[in-house]
Design a protein around this motif. Structure first.
Motif, mmCIF file in Angstrom:
data_model
loop_
_atom_site.group_PDB
_atom_site.id
_atom_site.type_symbol
_atom_site.label_atom_id
_atom_site.label_comp_id
_atom_site.label_asym_id
_atom_site.label_seq_id
_atom_site.Cartn_x
_atom_site.Cartn_y
_atom_site.Cartn_z
ATOM 1 N N ARG A 245 -37.599 26.084 92.119
ATOM 2 C CA ARG A 245 -36.759 24.964 92.528
ATOM 3 C C ARG A 245 -35.297 25.315 92.276
ATOM 4 O O ARG A 245 -34.980 26.287 91.580
ATOM 5 C CB ARG A 245 -37.125 23.700 91.753
ATOM 6 N N MET A 246 -34.405 24.524 92.840
ATOM 7 C CA MET A 246 -32.978 24.716 92.622
ATOM 8 C C MET A 246 -32.582 24.172 91.246
ATOM 9 O O MET A 246 -33.325 23.386 90.632
ATOM 10 C CB MET A 246 -32.182 23.977 93.705
ATOM 11 N N LEU A 247 -31.417 24.560 90.775
ATOM 12 C CA LEU A 247 -30.882 24.009 89.538
ATOM 13 C C LEU A 247 -30.597 22.520 89.710
ATOM 14 O O LEU A 247 -30.070 22.088 90.742
ATOM 15 C CB LEU A 247 -29.593 24.727 89.149
ATOM 16 N N GLU A 248 -30.944 21.730 88.720
ATOM 17 C CA GLU A 248 -30.693 20.290 88.783
ATOM 18 C C GLU A 248 -29.207 19.978 88.738
ATOM 19 O O GLU A 248 -28.767 18.931 89.227
ATOM 20 C CB GLU A 248 -31.416 19.590 87.634
ATOM 21 N N THR A 249 -28.414 20.882 88.163
ATOM 22 C CA THR A 249 -26.975 20.663 88.044
ATOM 23 C C THR A 249 -26.203 21.188 89.241
ATOM 24 O O THR A 249 -24.981 21.126 89.258
ATOM 25 C CB THR A 249 -26.448 21.345 86.774
ATOM 26 N N GLY A 250 -26.913 21.732 90.235
ATOM 27 C CA GLY A 250 -26.245 22.282 91.402
ATOM 28 C C GLY A 250 -26.311 23.798 91.431
ATOM 29 O O GLY A 250 -27.153 24.404 90.780
ATOM 30 N N THR A 251 -25.415 24.413 92.173
ATOM 31 C CA THR A 251 -25.422 25.860 92.320
ATOM 32 C C THR A 251 -24.626 26.536 91.215
ATOM 33 O O THR A 251 -23.769 25.923 90.574
ATOM 34 C CB THR A 251 -24.820 26.256 93.681
ATOM 35 N N ALA A 252 -24.946 27.805 90.989
ATOM 36 C CA ALA A 252 -24.217 28.620 90.018
ATOM 37 C C ALA A 252 -24.117 30.033 90.579
ATOM 38 O O ALA A 252 -25.014 30.495 91.281
ATOM 39 C CB ALA A 252 -24.925 28.624 88.669
#
Length: 296
Positions: A245-252
């Motif tokens: 899944r993607m990061l819950e805080t957005g992209t990095a």
């Protein structure tokens, strides 16, 4: 050459236990393609490489299995419904695995579930023959569970004849596409039952499906309901579930997503417990992947 297998992934990429199912799930933006590439590499190349044999004792101690189980030769039947053979061949080549050579040796058969299903056929509606070329590759030409079963049965029989004594692993990438392609003529439970029947003829099975929230929790349409039925039943049947899944805080810039490892509903069948674990991964531009713990 890209790093073949991140060390933290090695315990999850070895030959699965007999009769087990490993489920890989993805969401939009977090594809399982890189994970499938590394499963193929581990199954087809690592067991015969000097790198693998040099690490047999270490891996066996870590995973609490006998060394001879680690050295077991394997063959693979791989059916893909979203990507063609060229895509998988190119990705495996970056890891040092030649799928053409594996096919010629009889240890690998690719079943194309993409091109034949979405091209018009004058024989639509009839009982479809099994389409195969000289390399052993098969092409699915009908979105029915009967045709899927017959084609994969034929592919499994082919690798068993060409590579006797090997453990055959069936890898099915995105079979949930069939639900959309078949419309109302196929149900999630019917597809699950077909996969269950195929599992009885191979050593183990690896399946990937989409697990986006609208497909699993919303279930506003009949397709979403059938997709949820398939995904949840496979999770119940699985020994191990690896979810991306993607990061819950957005992209990095240095993190592509999250890899979570959890026990499936059939954990006890394999006789080995699965520890709930969450890792981060980063896919570099050259195709290599870094897998690491949070905070590293």
């Amino acid at each position: 050459m890209a790093l073949r297998t991140p060390p933290l992934l090695e315990p999850y990429l070895r030959l699965p236990h007999e009769a087990s199912l490993i489920l890989l799930t993805s969401v939009l933006g977090s594809s399982t393609n890189w994970l499938v590439h590394r499963h193929l590499y581990s199954l087809l190349a690592s067991s015969s490489s000097s790198h693998s044999f040099n690490r047999q004792d270490e891996l066996s101690e870590t995973l609490d299995v006998e060394p001879q189980q680690q050295q077991q030769h394997t063959s693979v039947v791989f059916a893909s419904f979203l990507r063609d053979y060229a895509f998988w061949k190119d990705g495996c080549k970056r890891l040092g695995l030649d799928l053409d050579a594996a096919g010629k040796k009889g240890s690998f058969v690719f079943v194309d579930g993409l091109t034949g299903l979405f091209a018009p056929s004058p024989d639509h509606g009839r009982r479809q023959p099994i389409a195969a070329d000289n390399s052993g590759r098969r092409v699915l030409v009908a979105a029915t569970t009967d045709h899927l079963r017959r084609t994969l049965d034929d592919a499994v029989a082919h690798v068993r004849m060409a590579s006797p004594g090997t453990q055959t692993v069936l890898v099915i990438d995105q079979p949930d596409v069939l639900l959309a392609a078949a419309g109302d003529t196929m149900s999630g439970q019917g597809l699950r039952d077909t996969i269950l029947g195929l599992r009885e003829k191979v050593h183990a099975c690896i399946v990937t499906v989409s697990a986006d929230e609208p497909l699993i929790t919303t279930q506003g349409t009949s397709l979403e309901k059938e997709h949820a039925s398939l995904a949840l039943s496979l999770a119940h049947d699985a020994h191990l579930v690896m979810s991306l899944r993607m990061l819950e805080t957005g992209t990095a810039k240095d993190v592509s997503g999250v890899l979570r490892v959890t026990p499936g509903g059939d954990e006890e069948t394999a006789g080995v417990s699965v520890e709930d674990r969450e890792l981060l991964y980063f896919i570099r531009g050259d195709g290599s992947v870094r897998v690491f713990e949070r905070g590293q």
